[in-house]
Design a protein around this motif. Structure first.
Motif, PDB file in Angstrom:
ATOM      1  N   PRO A   1       0.839  -1.204   0.000  1.00  0.00           N
ATOM      2  CA  PRO A   1       0.000   0.000   0.000  1.00  0.00           C
ATOM      3  C   PRO A   1       0.872   1.252   0.000  1.00  0.00           C
TER       4      PRO A   1
ATOM      5  N   GLU B   1      -1.143   4.139   2.775  1.00  0.00           N
ATOM      6  CA  GLU B   1      -1.605   3.620   4.057  1.00  0.00           C
ATOM      7  C   GLU B   1      -0.455   2.808   4.644  1.00  0.00           C
ATOM      8  N   ALA B   2      -0.505   2.603   5.968  1.00  0.00           N
ATOM      9  CA  ALA B   2       0.479   1.715   6.568  1.00  0.00           C
ATOM     10  C   ALA B   2      -0.109   0.317   6.531  1.00  0.00           C
ATOM     11  N   SER B   3       0.714  -0.693   6.735  1.00  0.00           N
ATOM     12  CA  SER B   3       0.122  -2.017   6.785  1.00  0.00           C
ATOM     13  C   SER B   3       0.275  -2.571   8.189  1.00  0.00           C
ATOM     14  N   SER B   4      -0.635  -3.471   8.558  1.00  0.00           N
ATOM     15  CA  SER B   4      -0.715  -3.915   9.953  1.00  0.00           C
ATOM     16  C   SER B   4       0.575  -4.593  10.398  1.00  0.00           C
TER      17      SER B   4
ATOM     18  N   TRP C   1       2.671  -1.621  11.812  1.00  0.00           N
ATOM     19  CA  TRP C   1       2.042  -0.602  12.658  1.00  0.00           C
ATOM     20  C   TRP C   1       1.998  -1.098  14.100  1.00  0.00           C
TER      21      TRP C   1
END
Lengths: 1025, 569
Positions: B27, B30-33, B36
């Protein structure tokens, strides 16, 4: 000169035979361009027949003077000759109905139509030219069997949705569209005038060469190109008048509105005795008309419809084409411009398109091409969006303007007319640019290596400008009363998005005939593709000045910015082998392997093979004497396709950023803080959805190619469907795409045509009909519910209606033991059937959890279309029709529900044509109430009960539409030769001329309530220099 | 020849090598899980999510008040108040959004486990405390509205969710208390070390007390409210009316979410805060769609501390006279100025003064001049800002203020029958502030004096109704006291229309023709006046036994056999 020599040789060769046996006839069959190979000469007198050889020569024995010879060849008009003894005899045949011989573009190549083995639909430019639709998508309706085109509007710039053989996948069922080999995002990016041919690849075998992108079928568009010897300038111009069809009636006149409104309020107040005049007193209603004459400001009777809508709108389009071709260079350039207005102010669509195709043979064995196209479109809309609903539904007791023309309050600030006139606008511009450069090398005969690069760029620019609309007192013109709702402040949003793609291809093909009878064609290719999208927008609100729609005047206290971006890519290898033996037996093998960035490394690659077989029975010797059959082919195919059209990063769970409004450390000021949260599940093992399909088909032409027939039956099974199936809502995450479930689709298509010529009179009739049914297989108990009232559920047809079963209206108030949906249910409300309950049996309650069921298919069935064309000398008349044989449509609330938003007028269908009530009412007699169609006037019941999705509101959406009538006249050559014009045609069109249906009165079965489908009358000219 | 071949190959391959589409894409915006929740800064950003509006819809925009007998809106009755709520209603999003909050809190809790050792406990504990505070709050609200619900505190896989059933409330309550206790222990008293004000210890104590009371756990409500009072941090704001117009944090604020039309924007750039025109004067350009109800107007005692049907000070022709000051701070008393105009719904007043221009203008707030003038001729005063007509409601969403802690304390003690002076003091503190006096000035206000449990209970319930009118408390109070049936058995009334109101006025019946009877629980009965044809009935409320609980969203029932529906849906 050459031909003469050839003839002399033939003569010399023929003489000795002529001398010995008078009954051996020799000669040549040729057409306008030269000898014809494989033509059939049949002596009908004795049934003997021969074929012409590679040089077009034939020898036929046992011929007697006066024998009837019949010369036929696929794609040519059959000639009957009474032999008068001429020997050798040169027979010239004329091309006719070239359909079977025409070249059809298929994936990464082309074949003759007669050599096709897959299921392919073909549409030629003729059918497009006679319509006056500026959007290509709208012209395709009814044109090709199996191609279902649905539209909801004929407003400027409105598109239609296209589906090939219905749905195979849930995520995105729109087909892949390639224009001259370049993928385009929208079919409407092509000017209809530029189109030479449209090919629709319907079965897996035809489409699978496009692998993953072809999951929902492929539409190949070939644009016109130059031929050797062309030097031409063409002009096409059209001028249209768009006339509003009749809009549905609403009871917006003061009397009906106020009396029904009183009843509505009275019902919701619980019908208290003496409450009949709940809102408007009897005197007020009775004296309204006379009061209106005396004081139209306090007692308005305002005609919203005529103030908002125009009687007609204009549309015009122009297209100029330049074509040039010689041995080395072939070029075609076209520029088209069109502009269309809507039936209301401030809305129009303007478009400029240019397209260029150039090919150069610049050295021995080398050629190259550069294609280029550009689209610039601007759509203007008022800030109101479509004001159609307001025009129809605003009650006339509220005025949009004062008698002096100033904006007035409307209904307590709701005033769509004011918003239309003064509320600002929305301008959306789109520029779309594609280029394709390719280089081909042909080192050996039959071998071709082509590499190409295709970049596309799309830029969208949107300006959304809302202006504050103050309204003032009727008499004291400087006393501000307020602002029209939604227009209290001036605001501006500017959005800029751009998308770019880069596609790279390398394709090698090899074409070879072995021992005349074996034809082989091999193709191998590589392709990769990258898509990048980026968008940003900035907005401001509460601007001080309302005449400058630019962000430099933004109010810095009210600023919002947004931005986002994503990418996806794929890489593919593919190959095809085509083989045919004596043009009788055909075989084709395809395979494609795709890798998509949407899937995680280990689940990324998918292999999709397919094969198809064809048997041209009519080329078998035993068919020679079956004279009615000119051509007959059976074909069958089997193959698989993949689909990956889902979100861009489904195997990663992304963090969404937003903002929260919080107090600063002292609690005195407010600040905005960034927030972040995981919003979806990551499905690590998500992978390809695969559709397996087989197709059996038949193509035939009979009676000297006058009758043509194509039929297909197919079956598709979609596995590991990518579904956003419902997951428990208490997980706190949205429903992710998962590989769930299977779907089975069965369908058939048939098209039939007849054409003939009687003297100067030609006529042709074509018709097609198709249907399919998609039923959901195992879904592991999961389901998908849609907000439009449909469901995807195991064992049920794809997107079946899902709702309550009804059983008329309550005629008396339900008692405590009756099953009702809400406590306030009264006589006159829709009565629902108690199907089940918590324990699996009826529980005396109507609940959404246990009493809803599937109510049949929501999709159109028996979709048909066709054309009738007649020609006499220079005149041509054609009629296009299309329709849907069976569809169950859910009427929307705006069409049937009274007092939407608690004040808009009631639909006209609530009263019978004689003025009596067609809704349940306490004022009706018991008998009248037994015969009414619509429930009582109520808000509470309307919100949660009466207009829920149920079979009570499913109506017959079948229709037959005369889509286009075209009358044309070709000006005689003699007349135009004098002014140096090569060809001149003048035509008159009517689009959407008539529609026959049984749908709700006043409504077109195709239309969305907020738009319209209008009749278009067009006068046009086609000119060639 | 060979040369050409090389060149050809090179030319053909060049674009391929250049572009060779990369398939490992991540992405972009957006950040990715995966990366994060990796440090305290990211955790704070994640915690900020709990202050977003989506979690506070039920507390905002008078949402619950609309579903009570305090509400009057032309002829409109909201679904819970007439038994027309169904499991497909649009408020299913409240369930979903609440669980979004819960799963996000769980996610933070899980992440903090991973970060232990990497960061100090003193840094991590307040963050965890904040996440648990919100989880406790959200579960409390959930079980109050839905009863037993699916319950989880860690990561929940899709497969597990498909098998999950409803957990008994009592089990969940245990976890709620644990979470609130953790929050109270580790949240600082002033939680604004960063740049913003976040929930603090006081909020954890006060809200634990509120929900404990709602659960009927008086002992916990009592101890927790005592702890909150003992912090000594909060006090009653001196001016009752001004309290609701003050947009800042003040001494009475315990937990509040601010609003700003210029900072809260939709993606289209439009302010995303409540438009407030529906409550304002028609003369000033509002629509006067909704008003506090006549039943609420009847609920305020007279200044002698007696209900209106007992007090000699009450005059039905001028019901705004001699009333508890909170009456005229909740309603606009006719003749007073609001939104720059003199408000006067009387049919006799054809024109009213525009205070800003000094010009008399057409009075669009009486039912003769304007058919859409407030149907009950009332207008909301509480929180009204003069700019509401042209702009938006930027008043904060007050989740908890100190006066409620005092009344929770009093209610818990009354229910536990531990009646003492502190109970009376708590009630009198609140009442005296409304009169603008101190508790000791008993001659200036009708102080509560008795110690009879039943009588005190009645006093307290009345006090809550008038103190917190239109502040989102009434609906929960009706639930807690089992009074839904009572409340929904009263229909919605207002004045007669057009010609009829003229003769009503000239006959001297304005404002009310007679004194409505008030029952011992404070419910006013307007039915007799309606039956005499003196007033109009605009809406019919209806009680349905199912109404004590909300429907579980329909899809959850359809796809998971272990989830049962609440009775009646």
């Amino acid at each position: 000169m050459k031909k003469n020599i050839l003839l002399s040789i033939i003569l010399i060769v023929a003489i000795p035979f002529a001398a010995f046996a008078q009954n051996i006839l020799k000669g040549t069959v040729k057409d306008a361009t030269g000898p014809v190979v494989g033509a059939v000469i049949l002596n009908q007198s004795n049934g003997k027949g021969v074929n012409t050889d590679l040089n077009g020569n034939y020898t036929i024995e046992g011929v007697n003077k006066g024998d009837k010879l019949k010369v036929s060849f696929l794609g040519y008009a059959t000639r009957n000759i009474d032999w008068n003894g001429e020997n050798p005899l040169t027979i010239t045949i004329e091309e006719q109905g070239v359909e079977l011989n025409e070249t059809v573009v298929i994936g990464y190549g082309s074949v003759k139509k007669k050599d096709l083995t897959g299921s392919v639909g073909i549409l030629n430019s003729k059918i497009l030219e006679q319509q006056s639709q500026s959007q290509l998508s709208q012209s395709l309706q009814g044109a090709i069997p199996g191609l279902v085109v649905t539209r909801s509007s004929s407003m400027p710039g409105a598109s239609a949705s296209i589906k090939i053989r219905g749905v195979t996948t849930i995520s995105d069922s729109s087909p892949l569209i390639l224009v001259d080999g370049m993928a385009v995002s929208r079919i409407d990016n092509v000017a209809p005038d530029d189109v030479e041919q449209i090919t629709v690849l319907k079965d897996a075998a035809s489409a699978s060469i496009y692998g993953a992108r072809a999951a929902s079928g492929v539409i190949l568009i070939t644009t016109k190109s130059a031929r050797e010897g062309d030097v031409q300038i063409g002009y096409n111009g059209e001028m249209s008048v768009v006339k509003a069809t009749e809009f549905a009636d609403y009871l917006n006149d003061p009397y009906n509105y106020m009396t029904m409104f009183n009843e509505y309020k009275w019902n919701d107040a619980g019908n208290p005795a003496g409450g009949d005049y709940q809102q408007y007193s009897q005197d007020y209603i009775n004296n309204y008309k006379s009061n209106n004459v005396l004081d139209p400001i306090t007692y308005p009777n305002f005609d919203w419809k005529s103030n908002i809508l125009k009687k007609q709108a204009l549309k015009h389009s122009h297209n100029i084409t330049l074509t040039y071709g010689n041995k080395f260079i072939k070029s075609r350039m076209s520029v088209s411009y069109d502009k269309a207005e809507a039936l209301y102010q401030g809305s129009n669509h303007e478009r400029l398109m240019a397209r260029m195709r150039n090919s150069i043979n610049f050295a021995k064995n080398w050629s190259g091409s550069v294609d280029f196209s550009l689209k610039h479109a601007v759509k203007n809309d008022p800030q109101t969006g479509s004001p159609i609903m307001a025009a129809n539904m605003y009650p006339s007791i509220y005025a949009g303007l004062y008698p002096d023309g100033r904006v007035s309050e409307g209904k307590t600030g709701s005033n769509t007319l004011a918003a239309l006139l003064e509320g600002g606008n929305q301008i959306t511009g789109n520029d779309y640019i594609t280029g394709k450069a390719s280089l081909s090398w042909k080192p050996l005969k039959g071998f071709d290596l082509t590499g190409s690069v295709t970049p596309t760029y799309s830029f969208t620019k949107q300006k959304d400008f809302t202006k504050a609309i103050p309204y003032y007192d009727a008499y004291e013109t400087d006393v501000l009363l307020g602002y029209v709702s939604g227009y209290t402040a001036t605001g501006l949003t500017e959005t800029r998005s751009d998308a770019k793609t880069l596609e790279t291809q390398l394709i090698a093909t090899y074409d070879k005939s072995i021992a005349k009878d074996h034809k082989i064609n091999v193709m191998l290719g590589y392709e990769d593709y990258m898509y990048t999208y980026e968008t940003m927008s900035a907005s401001t609100n509460d601007m001080e000045l309302s005449n400058y729609p630019y962000l430099d005047l933004a109010n810095t206290n009210n600023l919002g910015v947004l931005g986002s971006s994503y990418q996806n890519s794929y890489r593919s290898f593919f190959g095809r082998l085509m083989y045919n033996y004596k043009s009788r037996y055909y075989m084709q093998l395809n395979a494609r392997e795709d890798a998509s960035s949407r899937f995680q490394k280990d689940y990324r690659w998918g292999l999709f093979p397919s094969t198809s077989l064809g048997w041209v029975i009519s080329n078998e010797s035993f068919m020679k004497n079956v004279t009615p059959v000119s051509y007959l082919k059976l074909r069958g195919s089997i193959g698989s396709l993949g689909n990956e059209r889902i979100g861009n990063y489904p195997y990663q769970s992304s963090i969404n950023f937003d903002k929260a409004i919080m107090y600063d450390a002292n609690g005195q000021n407010i600040v905005s803080q960034m927030t972040g949260a995981q919003i979806n599940y990551a499905v690590r093992d998500i992978t390809w959805e695969t559709t397996y399909s087989w197709d059996l088909g038949m193509d035939a032409t009979l009676f000297d190619n006058r009758l043509s027939l194509t039929a297909d039956y197919y079956f598709k099974k979609t596995k590991d469907m990518l579904l956003e199936a419902e997951i428990p809502t208490f997980t706190g995450f949205g429903s992710p795409e998962q590989n769930i479930g299977t779907m089975h689709t069965r369908g058939w298509e048939i098209s039939i045509g007849w054409k003939d010529k009687i003297g100067d009179f030609t006529y042709a009739v074509n018709a097609n009909l198709s249907d399919y049914k998609s039923v959901m297989g195992d879904m592991d108990g999961k389901m998908v519910l849609f907000s439009d009232g449909t469901i995807i559920k195991e064992g049920e047809e794809y997107r079946s209606w899902y709702g309550y079963k009804s059983n008329g209206l309550w005629q008396t108030n339900p008692t405590g033991s009756d099953a009702v949906i809400i406590a306030t249910t009264s006589a006159g409300d829709v009565k629902y059937v108690d199907l089940s309950g918590d324990a699996g049996t009826p529980d005396g309650k109507i609940t959404a959890s246990y009493d809803r069921t599937t109510l049949g298919s929501s999709l159109p069935h028996y979709v048909f279309g066709g054309t009738i064309s007649l020609g006499w000398k220079n005149f041509g008349l054609s009629v296009l029709f299309n329709g849907v044989g069976k569809q169950s449509s859910l009427v929307t609330q705006n069409m049937i529900r009274p007092f939407v938003s608690q004040w808009l007028s009631a639909p006209g269908v609530l009263l019978n044509s004689n003025g009596t009530r067609n809704y349940w009412s306490l004022y009706n007699t018991e008998e009248q109430n037994l015969n009414v169609r619509y429930p009582r006037l109520s808000y509470t019941s309307a919100e949660k009960s009466n207009y829920e999705v149920s079979d009570y509101w499913l109506m017959n959406g079948a229709y037959f539409r005369v889509k286009n009538i075209n009358l044309s006249y070709k000006v005689p050559q003699k007349v135009i030769d004098r002014v140096g014009i090569k060809a001149l045609r003048i035509f008159f069109n009517v689009d959407d001329a008539f529609c026959f249906d049984n749908y709700l009165k006043g409504w077109d079965p195709e239309v969305d309530p907020s738009t319209y489908i209008a009749k278009t009358f067009t006068l046009g000219v086609d000119l060639n220099f | 020849m060979k040369k050409i071949l090389y060149i050809l190959t090179a030319v053909m391959m060049l674009p391929l090598c250049n572009s060779c589409a990369d398939l490992d894409l991540n992405p972009l915006s957006e950040a990715s899980s995966g990366n994060w929740y990796s440090d305290p800064t990211e955790l704070v950003i994640s915690l900020n999510d709990f202050y977003r509006d989506y979690l506070w819809e039920i507390e905002s925009g008078y949402w619950t008040d609309r579903r009570t007998d305090d509400w009057s809106q032309r002829d409109y009755i909201y679904e819970l108040a007439n038994g027309s709520a169904v499991s497909t209603w649009s408020y299913n999003s409240y369930w979903t959004n609440t669980y979004k909050g819960i799963s996000r809190a769980n996610r933070i809790q899980e992440s903090i486990k991973e970060l232990r050792g990497k960061y100090s406990d003193s840094e991590l504990n307040p963050l965890l405390a904040e996440a648990l505070f919100f989880r406790a709050y959200l579960y409390s609200r959930l079980i109050t509205l839905y009863g037993d619900v699916p319950f989880y505190t860690g990561y929940l896989s899709i497969e597990e969710a498909f098998k999950m059933g409803r957990t008994p409330k009592d089990v969940i309550i245990k976890q709620i208390y644990e979470d609130f206790d953790y929050a109270a222990e580790y949240l600082p008293e002033e939680n604004n070390s960063g740049s913003v004000t976040r929930v603090n210890k006081g909020a954890a104590l006060a809200l634990k007390a509120r929900w404990a009371l709602q659960f009927g756990d008086y002992a916990t409500a009592l101890s927790s409210s005592e702890d909150c009072i003992a912090l000594g941090k909060y006090d009653l704001y001196p001016d009752y009316g001004e309290l609701f117009r003050d947009k800042k944090i003040n001494c009475e604020t315990i937990f509040t979410i601010p609003h700003s039309a210029s900072l809260e924007l939709t993606s289209a750039g439009k302010p995303n805060v409540q438009s407030i025109k529906s409550y304002t004067l028609r003369t000033a350009g509002g629509t006067a769609t909704a008003q506090p109800s006549w039943e609420l107007l009847a609920a305020f005692d007279c200044i002698d501390g007696k209900p209106i049907d007992e007090s000699p000070l009450f005059d039905p022709h001028d019901p705004f006279k001699n009333r508890d000051p909170r009456c005229n701070e909740t309603f606009v008393a006719p003749g007073t100025i609001v939104y720059g105009f003199v408000f006067d719904p009387s049919p006799g007043t054809k024109k009213v003064l525009n205070v800003n221009t000094g010009i008399m203008v057409k009075n669009k707030d009486n039912k003769v001049n304007d058919q859409y003038a407030a149907y009950n001729s009332c207008c909301l005063r509480k929180g009204a800002q003069d700019d509401w007509v042209s702009t938006y409601n930027e008043n904060p969403t007050v989740i908890m203020r100190y006066a409620e802690v005092l009344l929770i304390y009093a209610e818990a003690k009354i229910e536990l029958n531990q009646i003492d002076a502190t109970v009376l003091n708590a009630i009198n503190d609140v009442r005296a502030r409304a009169y603008g006096v101190s508790r000791a000035q008993v001659s200036e206000y009708p102080a509560v004096t008795g110690t009879d449990q039943a009588e005190l209970r009645r006093q307290l319930r009345k006090e809550r109704r008038v103190e917190f009118a239109w502040e989102g408390r009434r609906y929960f109070d009706l639930l807690r006291w089992g009074w839904l049936e009572k409340a929904y058995s009263h229909n919605m009334y207002g004045h007669l229309n057009q010609e009829d109101i003229k003769s009503y006025y000239t006959a001297g019946k304005w404002f009310w023709p007679e004194v409505p009877e008030i029952d011992e629980d404070g419910f006013a009965n307007f039915a007799p006046m309606f039956e005499k044809g003196l007033i109009m009935q605009y809406g019919e409320r209806k009680f349905d036994t199912k109404s004590y609980l909300w429907p579980i969203p329909n899809t959850d029932i359809l796809i998971n056999k272990n989830i049962t529906q609440n009775n009646g849906y």
